[in-house]
Design a protein around this motif. Structure first.
Motif, PDB file in Angstrom:
ATOM      1  N   ALA A  19     -49.010 -11.966 -60.891  1.00  0.00           N
ATOM      2  CA  ALA A  19     -49.269 -11.447 -59.543  1.00  0.00           C
ATOM      3  C   ALA A  19     -50.745 -11.514 -59.191  1.00  0.00           C
ATOM      4  CB  ALA A  19     -48.764 -10.012 -59.441  1.00  0.00           C
ATOM      5  N   ALA A  24     -50.454 -17.198 -54.733  1.00  0.00           N
ATOM      6  CA  ALA A  24     -50.236 -16.274 -53.609  1.00  0.00           C
ATOM      7  C   ALA A  24     -51.190 -15.096 -53.673  1.00  0.00           C
ATOM      8  CB  ALA A  24     -48.788 -15.785 -53.602  1.00  0.00           C
ATOM      9  N   ARG A  26     -50.591 -12.021 -54.563  1.00  0.00           N
ATOM     10  CA  ARG A  26     -50.012 -10.749 -54.142  1.00  0.00           C
ATOM     11  C   ARG A  26     -50.213  -9.702 -55.231  1.00  0.00           C
ATOM     12  NH1 ARG A  26     -44.025 -11.233 -52.566  1.00  0.00           N
ATOM     13  NH2 ARG A  26     -44.487  -9.117 -51.850  1.00  0.00           N
ATOM     14  N   ARG A 130     -55.001  -6.304 -47.357  1.00  0.00           N
ATOM     15  CA  ARG A 130     -54.849  -7.256 -46.255  1.00  0.00           C
ATOM     16  C   ARG A 130     -55.987  -8.276 -46.205  1.00  0.00           C
ATOM     17  NH1 ARG A 130     -51.165  -6.681 -42.369  1.00  0.00           N
ATOM     18  NH2 ARG A 130     -49.861  -4.802 -42.350  1.00  0.00           N
ATOM     19  N   THR A 135     -56.837  -8.582 -54.287  1.00  0.00           N
ATOM     20  CA  THR A 135     -55.520  -8.206 -54.828  1.00  0.00           C
ATOM     21  C   THR A 135     -55.570  -6.734 -55.226  1.00  0.00           C
ATOM     22  OG1 THR A 135     -55.192 -10.435 -55.688  1.00  0.00           O
ATOM     23  CG2 THR A 135     -53.783  -8.715 -56.569  1.00  0.00           C
ATOM     24  N   TRP A 154     -45.701  -2.362 -49.839  1.00  0.00           N
ATOM     25  CA  TRP A 154     -44.546  -3.201 -50.162  1.00  0.00           C
ATOM     26  C   TRP A 154     -43.563  -3.300 -48.993  1.00  0.00           C
ATOM     27  CZ3 TRP A 154     -45.602   1.290 -52.997  1.00  0.00           C
ATOM     28  CH2 TRP A 154     -44.779   2.396 -52.773  1.00  0.00           C
ATOM     29  N   ASP A 157     -44.729  -6.213 -47.214  1.00  0.00           N
ATOM     30  CA  ASP A 157     -44.682  -7.407 -48.076  1.00  0.00           C
ATOM     31  C   ASP A 157     -46.088  -7.857 -48.491  1.00  0.00           C
ATOM     32  OD1 ASP A 157     -43.307  -9.254 -49.554  1.00  0.00           O
ATOM     33  OD2 ASP A 157     -43.240 -10.743 -47.954  1.00  0.00           O
ATOM     34  N   LEU A 158     -46.946  -6.865 -48.759  1.00  0.00           N
ATOM     35  CA  LEU A 158     -48.278  -7.190 -49.260  1.00  0.00           C
ATOM     36  C   LEU A 158     -48.328  -7.180 -50.782  1.00  0.00           C
ATOM     37  CD1 LEU A 158     -50.465  -5.120 -46.752  1.00  0.00           C
ATOM     38  CD2 LEU A 158     -49.963  -7.577 -46.699  1.00  0.00           C
ATOM     39  N   VAL A 159     -47.525  -6.351 -51.402  1.00  0.00           N
ATOM     40  CA  VAL A 159     -47.459  -6.264 -52.859  1.00  0.00           C
ATOM     41  C   VAL A 159     -45.991  -6.206 -53.271  1.00  0.00           C
ATOM     42  CG1 VAL A 159     -49.684  -5.070 -53.023  1.00  0.00           C
ATOM     43  CG2 VAL A 159     -47.573  -3.743 -52.909  1.00  0.00           C
ATOM     44  N   GLU A 160     -45.764  -6.393 -54.561  1.00  0.00           N
ATOM     45  CA  GLU A 160     -44.430  -6.212 -55.135  1.00  0.00           C
ATOM     46  C   GLU A 160     -44.316  -4.805 -55.712  1.00  0.00           C
ATOM     47  OE1 GLU A 160     -42.953  -9.295 -57.705  1.00  0.00           O
ATOM     48  OE2 GLU A 160     -44.541 -10.651 -57.018  1.00  0.00           O
TER      49      GLU A 160
END
Length: 576
Positions: A19, A24, A26, A130, A135, A154, A157-160
């Motif tokens: 991650a 990506a 994220r 953002r 990260t 989350w 949909d910025l992080v898992e």
């Protein structure tokens, strides 16, 4: 004890690194219960990142800084802030400070316990997530109020968001071996893993408590735990923190489940208020699962029960156990385990008065190879006027527990009256079994003299004839060639039968003298489980000079002599 090393969690660690270092970029947030290993996993993942490529800031939020503006980021931001800026201007200024300190490297902001962040710090974390070339990773605790900017990470949909599960048993065993510096006994590792429920923090406290009290020892290079749980103050405080403050109703629900788990949901509703049961389930103190057609209630963690049972006063403990027994007796003991559970509750609460219940429960415990519990129940049945049936079962259990002297004393205390020959036969059977199989050779326990006196009371032939040893005189010379052998009159058929002697009842043909039949000599057919156990080992003859066969030859049937074998006629084969 060596330092705790990071063991297991390979998939979660790789997912965290992917991650951060992926294209990506994220972020990732782990959530789970207290002590599940979220903080350690976050530190290991951040520590594996190269500092020449990533500008890393680690933040540990706490309740002490939750009331201060930007108190959660006090370790990152400068002490002096510009004056006259709006709240949005302050957030933009803080982001610019982080980008300047990163000097072109990728920003990695790691927040431990992000649910404790103050609102301005949570807003800044959302703004960093953002931003480009940044990260955000962190941890959250289950059951806590999460700030809205953190929850939006989350949802936008910025992080898992990943739920961290307990460690499996294999990783728990590896962690124990790494901590103790050697292999751990499988049974000890399994029980420690079940008590900790895969929680590394609870496992650490359990190991510290066991190692400090000498309950965890190394024998021949293998660590073994005696199984005795020591509740150290740190472990108790940790459980109290997880349980929290309980009302009287919720505490009663947890205590009932602690003493009765698995407890049927319908029984719990009869014993406690429905609202308190729902509150305990909502707070994660109990769990409800479906087993066949019964809905059972258990504690959410095994250590909850250990703490509750040890802290509960004795008077309340006995009252709760008696109440549970009454409830289960009212609805009926419909399952196989219900009888044993009721008997144990009655025994522990001091309300055990039904000898038949205790006797049946003792047989059930003995068939499960739980010898200590079977001994307790059989003694309680004997104390509750269980009579000879309880004494016979207790003597059998004591013999299997390698305590034959106590078994002999129990049987001698219930010697039958001279007129009751059926009871006397059974008494001689069990006593002879204990004397022969339990007492070592050369050890005198008074069994021979007592058995002979009891056998002389039998007046009619039958089983007593074998018990008295009237069927054969004493041989001399122990069967050696040339020694004098006893003579017996020939039967009417002209062929002499060899006497069959031996300690096993299957040596005697059905229907002949000396057959050991529990339904024939018992008070009622199939009534005594202890009698069935006893008659599997029939009494050895007590007559002078009569002894059993060697156990190695007990399975052989007596063959014919040479004269009989010579008289056999060989039949011709039929032609094909």
């Amino acid at each position: 004890m060596s330092r705790w090393e990071f063991v297991g969690r390979t998939d979660e660690l790789n997912r965290l690194l992917e991650a951060v270092t992926g294209e990506a970029g994220r972020g990732l947030f782990f959530s789970g219960s207290a002590g599940i290993g979220k903080s350690r996993l976050l530190r290991e993942g951040v520590g594996a990142l190269p500092t020449d490529r990533f500008a890393i800031w680690s933040i540990a939020a706490s309740a002490t800084t939750a009331a201060l503006p930007f108190g959660g980021l006090v370790q990152v931001l400068p002490a002096e802030q510009p004056q006259g800026l709006s709240p949005a201007g302050v957030l933009r200024w803080a982001l610019n400070v982080l980008q300047q300190q990163a000097a072109g490297r990728r920003i990695v902001l790691a927040i431990d316990d992000a649910h404790l962040l103050d609102p301005p710090s949570a807003a800044l974390v959302h703004l960093v997530a953002r931003a480009e070339n940044a990260t955000v990773v962190g941890t959250l605790r289950d059951g806590e109020q999460i700030p809205l900017p953190i929850r939006a990470l989350w949802t936008d949909d910025l992080v898992e968001h990943v739920e961290l599960t307990p460690m499996p048993q294999a990783e728990t065993t590896d962690l124990l071996a790494s901590i103790l510096g050697g292999p751990v006994d499988p049974g000890s590792a399994d029980r420690l893993g079940r008590l900790s429920s895969g929680n590394p923090l609870l496992l650490r406290e359990l190991v510290h408590a066991a190692n400090g009290s000498a309950e965890l020892k190394q024998t021949y290079g293998i660590w073994k735990w005696t199984g005795r749980l020591e509740l150290a103050p740190n472990l108790t405080d940790l459980i109290d923190t997880r349980v929290g403050k309980l009302t009287d109703g919720v505490r009663a629900v947890v205590e009932l489940v602690a003493f009765g788990e698995p407890l049927g949901l319908h029984l719990l509703r009869q014993a406690a208020d429905q609202a308190d049961v729902e509150t305990a389930e909502e707070r994660g103190l109990i769990t409800v699962d479906q087993h066949d057609r019964r809905t059972n209630v258990r504690l959410a963690h095994p250590l909850y029960g250990e703490v509750m049972r040890r802290r509960c006063p004795v008077s309340r403990t006995r009252r709760l156990q008696a109440h549970l027994a009454e409830l289960l007796e009212q609805v009926g003991k419909r399952r196989r385990d219900d009888l044993l559970r009721v008997a144990v509750w009655r025994l522990d609460s001091g309300t055990a008065q039904d000898a038949a219940l205790l006797l049946e429960a003792a047989v059930q415990a003995f068939t499960r190879y739980d010898v200590p519990l079977a001994t307790r129940l059989a003694r309680a049945a004997l104390s509750a006027d269980g009579g000879y049936d309880a004494a016979e079962l207790l003597a059998t259990i004591l013999m299997f527990a390698d305590r034959p002297e106590e078994a002999i004393d129990v049987l001698d205390a219930v010697t039958p009256e001279p007129g009751d020959e059926r009871r006397l036969c059974r008494w001689l059977t069990v006593r002879g079994m204990v004397s022969y199989w339990g007492v070592e050779p050369g050890v005198h326990c008074g069994g021979d003299r007592g058995s002979r006196r009891a056998a002389q009371r039998l007046r009619r032939p039958g089983p007593g004839a074998r018990l008295r040893g009237d069927h054969a005189p004493a041989p001399t010379g122990h069967g050696r060639r040339g020694a004098a052998q006893p003579t017996r009159p020939r039967p009417a058929g002209g062929r002499r039968r060899r006497p069959r002697t031996g300690p096993l009842h299957h040596r005697v043909r059905p229907g002949r003298t000396g057959r050991a039949d529990p339904q024939r000599y018992g008070d009622r057919p199939g009534a005594l489980g202890s009698g069935q156990l006893a008659y599997r080992h029939a009494v050895p003859p007590t007559g002078p000079g009569v002894g059993p066969r060697h156990p190695a030859h007990a399975h052989r049937r007596p063959g014919r002599n040479r004269r009989d074998r010579r008289r056999r006629v060989r039949r011709p084969r039929r032609g094909g």
